[in-house]
Design a protein around this motif. Structure first.
Motif, PDB file in Angstrom:
ATOM      1  N   TYR A 115       0.837  -1.207   0.000  1.00 41.66           N
ATOM      2  CA  TYR A 115       0.000   0.000   0.000  1.00 41.66           C
ATOM      3  C   TYR A 115       0.869   1.254   0.000  1.00 41.66           C
ATOM      4  O   TYR A 115       0.552   2.245  -0.669  1.00 41.66           O
ATOM      5  CB  TYR A 115      -0.931  -0.013   1.211  1.00 41.66           C
ATOM      6  CG  TYR A 115      -2.136  -0.909   1.022  1.00 41.66           C
ATOM      7  CD1 TYR A 115      -3.281  -0.444   0.386  1.00 41.66           C
ATOM      8  CD2 TYR A 115      -2.124  -2.237   1.440  1.00 41.66           C
ATOM      9  CE1 TYR A 115      -4.385  -1.252   0.183  1.00 41.66           C
ATOM     10  CE2 TYR A 115      -3.221  -3.066   1.250  1.00 41.66           C
ATOM     11  CZ  TYR A 115      -4.347  -2.564   0.618  1.00 41.66           C
ATOM     12  OH  TYR A 115      -5.433  -3.387   0.405  1.00 41.66           O
ATOM     13  N   GLN A 116       1.973   1.216   0.727  1.00 46.86           N
ATOM     14  CA  GLN A 116       2.885   2.360   0.762  1.00 46.86           C
ATOM     15  C   GLN A 116       3.435   2.654  -0.629  1.00 46.86           C
ATOM     16  O   GLN A 116       3.509   3.820  -1.055  1.00 46.86           O
ATOM     17  CB  GLN A 116       4.035   2.073   1.725  1.00 46.86           C
ATOM     18  CG  GLN A 116       4.995   3.240   1.933  1.00 46.86           C
ATOM     19  CD  GLN A 116       4.441   4.293   2.868  1.00 46.86           C
ATOM     20  OE1 GLN A 116       3.637   3.982   3.752  1.00 46.86           O
ATOM     21  NE2 GLN A 116       4.852   5.535   2.699  1.00 46.86           N
ATOM     22  N   ALA A 151      10.287  -0.544   3.260  1.00 38.34           N
ATOM     23  CA  ALA A 151      11.224   0.285   4.019  1.00 38.34           C
ATOM     24  C   ALA A 151      10.561   1.592   4.440  1.00 38.34           C
ATOM     25  O   ALA A 151      10.692   2.041   5.594  1.00 38.34           O
ATOM     26  CB  ALA A 151      12.478   0.554   3.193  1.00 38.34           C
ATOM     27  N   ASN A 152       9.856   2.223   3.527  1.00 37.91           N
ATOM     28  CA  ASN A 152       9.169   3.469   3.848  1.00 37.91           C
ATOM     29  C   ASN A 152       8.052   3.254   4.871  1.00 37.91           C
ATOM     30  O   ASN A 152       7.822   4.094   5.750  1.00 37.91           O
ATOM     31  CB  ASN A 152       8.590   4.093   2.574  1.00 37.91           C
ATOM     32  CG  ASN A 152       9.628   4.847   1.770  1.00 37.91           C
ATOM     33  OD1 ASN A 152      10.496   5.495   2.342  1.00 37.91           O
ATOM     34  ND2 ASN A 152       9.539   4.766   0.453  1.00 37.91           N
ATOM     35  N   TYR A 153       7.341   2.134   4.752  1.00 33.08           N
ATOM     36  CA  TYR A 153       6.221   1.863   5.655  1.00 33.08           C
ATOM     37  C   TYR A 153       6.709   1.646   7.087  1.00 33.08           C
ATOM     38  O   TYR A 153       6.120   2.163   8.042  1.00 33.08           O
ATOM     39  CB  TYR A 153       5.452   0.642   5.166  1.00 33.08           C
ATOM     40  CG  TYR A 153       4.176   0.366   5.940  1.00 33.08           C
ATOM     41  CD1 TYR A 153       3.074   1.200   5.801  1.00 33.08           C
ATOM     42  CD2 TYR A 153       4.069  -0.725   6.796  1.00 33.08           C
ATOM     43  CE1 TYR A 153       1.894   0.957   6.510  1.00 33.08           C
ATOM     44  CE2 TYR A 153       2.906  -0.981   7.498  1.00 33.08           C
ATOM     45  CZ  TYR A 153       1.821  -0.135   7.348  1.00 33.08           C
ATOM     46  OH  TYR A 153       0.664  -0.378   8.047  1.00 33.08           O
ATOM     47  N   GLY A 203      18.840  -6.759   1.528  1.00 28.38           N
ATOM     48  CA  GLY A 203      17.698  -5.879   1.351  1.00 28.38           C
ATOM     49  C   GLY A 203      16.380  -6.596   1.578  1.00 28.38           C
ATOM     50  O   GLY A 203      16.273  -7.823   1.440  1.00 28.38           O
ATOM     51  N   ILE A 204      15.351  -5.833   1.930  1.00 29.39           N
ATOM     52  CA  ILE A 204      14.010  -6.370   2.160  1.00 29.39           C
ATOM     53  C   ILE A 204      13.551  -7.133   0.921  1.00 29.39           C
ATOM     54  O   ILE A 204      13.724  -6.682  -0.205  1.00 29.39           O
ATOM     55  CB  ILE A 204      13.028  -5.231   2.503  1.00 29.39           C
ATOM     56  CG1 ILE A 204      13.368  -4.650   3.879  1.00 29.39           C
ATOM     57  CG2 ILE A 204      11.587  -5.713   2.470  1.00 29.39           C
ATOM     58  CD1 ILE A 204      12.592  -3.396   4.240  1.00 29.39           C
ATOM     59  N   ALA A 256      17.540  -2.990  -3.286  1.00 28.84           N
ATOM     60  CA  ALA A 256      16.886  -1.734  -3.663  1.00 28.84           C
ATOM     61  C   ALA A 256      16.446  -0.910  -2.460  1.00 28.84           C
ATOM     62  O   ALA A 256      16.451   0.320  -2.510  1.00 28.84           O
ATOM     63  CB  ALA A 256      15.683  -2.034  -4.567  1.00 28.84           C
ATOM     64  N   ALA A 257      16.044  -1.578  -1.374  1.00 29.74           N
ATOM     65  CA  ALA A 257      15.524  -0.852  -0.212  1.00 29.74           C
ATOM     66  C   ALA A 257      16.604  -0.409   0.758  1.00 29.74           C
ATOM     67  O   ALA A 257      16.328   0.377   1.671  1.00 29.74           O
ATOM     68  CB  ALA A 257      14.495  -1.711   0.525  1.00 29.74           C
TER      69      ALA A 257
END
Length: 337
Positions: free
Chosen positions: A43-44, A237-239, A285-286, A326-327
Motif C-alpha cells: 500500500y505504501q 522500508a518506507n512503511y 535488502g528487504i 533496492a531498499a
C-alpha cells in the motif's frame, strides 16, 4: 514521509521519464487476506508513487474468506499474488504448476504459539501443556515439524476455530496465532498479555509473504517483475521506517473494520520481532531470499513428512529479482543505518 525519501522518489520518477498515467503498465497484485498492516509495504508503494516511478500502475486486490486470488493468478487474471510461505510454491511445483516465488517480504514466518503468562518456562516445554489449539493447516504443516524436531504429541492437538475463548479459559493450554494479530485480541478480550513463542526463532525457517508470479510473466516481462519486486521492497522500508499515514488510510479504505490500534500494534510487532527486516534482508535488502535458507526449510519439511523427498524445490523460486538491495539506501536514509 521524510524529505530524503521524497527526493529519492522524485529522482526515480525523473529517471523513468516523468511517466503519465497513460504511460503506466497496469499490474494487479492479489493479497492473501483483507487489507491489514501486514500488507502495508505494498500500500505504501502505491500511495507514495514508488511503483509509478518505475512505470507501474498497481492495483491491490484484497483477499479474504470468499476470495481465491491464487486461482485468479493461475487463470491469468492477476499478475502477482501473495503466498503465505514456501510450502505453497513447493506444492505448486509438486502439482506441475509453472510458477515461482520472486521475493520474500517477510524474512520470518509470523506464526507463534501463545501461553498464559509464566505458565511455560521454555519453548521445549510447550509440549507438556494439556492442550494445543491448532488449526487444520497448522497441524498439517508446522505441527508436524514440532512433532519431528521437538517431540510434540499429536494427541494433544485440539482444533483451533479462531475463537480464543477456549484458550482464555484454560491456563494450561497453548494457542496458535500470528504475532501481529492474536496477541492483540487476547490482550483486549482476556485482559492479559500472553507469552509469545515465535516458531521462526526456534527453527521454522521458511520465508513468508512471498510474491509469486507465473513463469510466463517472469520470462516475458522481467522488467515488470523487477519493478514490482524492488518497488515493494522500497515500499516496505518506507512503511516501517518512514511515515505510513497515507498507506494506513488506504488500508482502512479497503477494510473499514481495521482499527488504527490494530494497525499500530501490527507495525510495532513486525519491527520488534524482525518479521520483515532481519536475517538475509539485513545484507541483501528487504524481500531477499537465499538458496541456503530455502534448502534448510525444504529439508526440514521432508524430514517432517510434509513435503515429498526428491522434489525439484529449486523450481519454486528465483533469485533473479529479490537480492538487488533496492531498499537498503531508503532504510539508511530513514534510520541512519
Amino acid at each position: 514521509m521524510s524529505r530524503p525519501i521524497f527526493a529519492m522518489a522524485g529522482l526515480l520518477a525523473a529517471t523513468a521519464g516523468a511517466a503519465t498515467a497513460q504511460d503506466l503498465t497496469e499490474v494487479s497484485f492479489g493479497t492473501n487476506w483483507v487489507a491489514e498492516a501486514e500488507h502495508g509495504g505494498y500500500y505504501q508503494a502505491v500511495v507514495d508513487g514508488t511503483y509509478a516511478a518505475c512505470g507501474l500502475d498497481v492495483t491491490i486486490v484484497p483477499g479474504g474468506p470468499q476470495v481465491n486470488n491464487r486461482a485468479l493468478l493461475l487463470a491469468g487474471k492477476i499478475d502477482f499474488v501473495m503466498d503465505g510461505n514456501l510450502l505453497l510454491p513447493f506444492n505448486a511445483i509438486a502439482q506441475g504448476i509453472p510458477l515461482k516465488a520472486v521475493a520474500a517480504h517477510f524474512q520470518k514466518e509470523p506464526q507463534v504459539l501463545l501461553t498464559h503468562p509464566g505458565k511455560v518456562a521454555s519453548f521445549d516445554a510447550l509440549k507438556d501443556v494439556d492442550k494445543l489449539f491448532i488449526g487444520d493447516n497448522g497441524f498439517q504443516s508446522f505441527y508436524q515439524w514440532l512433532i519431528t524436531d521437538y517431540g510434540f504429541d499429536a494427541a494433544k492437538r485440539v482444533p483451533y476455530t479462531y475463537n480464543p475463548a477456549p484458550f482464555l479459559a484454560d491456563e494450561n493450554s497453548a494457542q496458535q496465532g500470528y504475532i501481529t494479530s492474536e496477541p492483540f485480541a487476547i490482550e483486549r478480550e482476556g485482559g492479559f498479555a500472553p507469552d509469545i513463542w515465535v516458531l521462526a526463532d526456534e527453527g521454522f525457517s521458511t520465508y513468508a509473504t512471498m510474491v509469486v508470479a507465473m513463469n510466463k510473466t517472469i520470462e516475458e516481462k522481467p522488467e515488470i517483475v523487477k519493478c514490482f519486486v524492488e518497488g515493494s521492497a522500497i515500499g516496505w522500508a518506507n512503511y516501517l521506517y518512514g511515515d505510513p499515514t497515507a498507506a494506513n488510510a488506504l488500508i482502512q479504505e479497503h477494510n473499514p473494520d481495521m482499527s488504527m490500534d490494530q494497525i499500530t500494534y501490527s507495525i510495532d510487532k513486525m519491527k520488534e520481532y524482525g518479521i520483515v527486516d532481519s536475517g538475509d534482508s539485513l545484507e541483501l535488502g528487504i524481500g531477499a531470499m537465499t538458496d541456503a535458507t530455502v534448502k534448510d526449510f525444504y529439508d526440514k519439511m521432508v524430514k517432517a513428512g510434509v513435503v515429498e523427498p526428491g522434489l525439484d524445490y529449486t523450481a519454486a523460486y528465483t533469485l533473479d529479482f529479490a537480492n538487488t538491495g533496492a531498499a537498503l539506501p531508503v532504510k539508511a536514509a530513514l534510520t541512519g543505518n
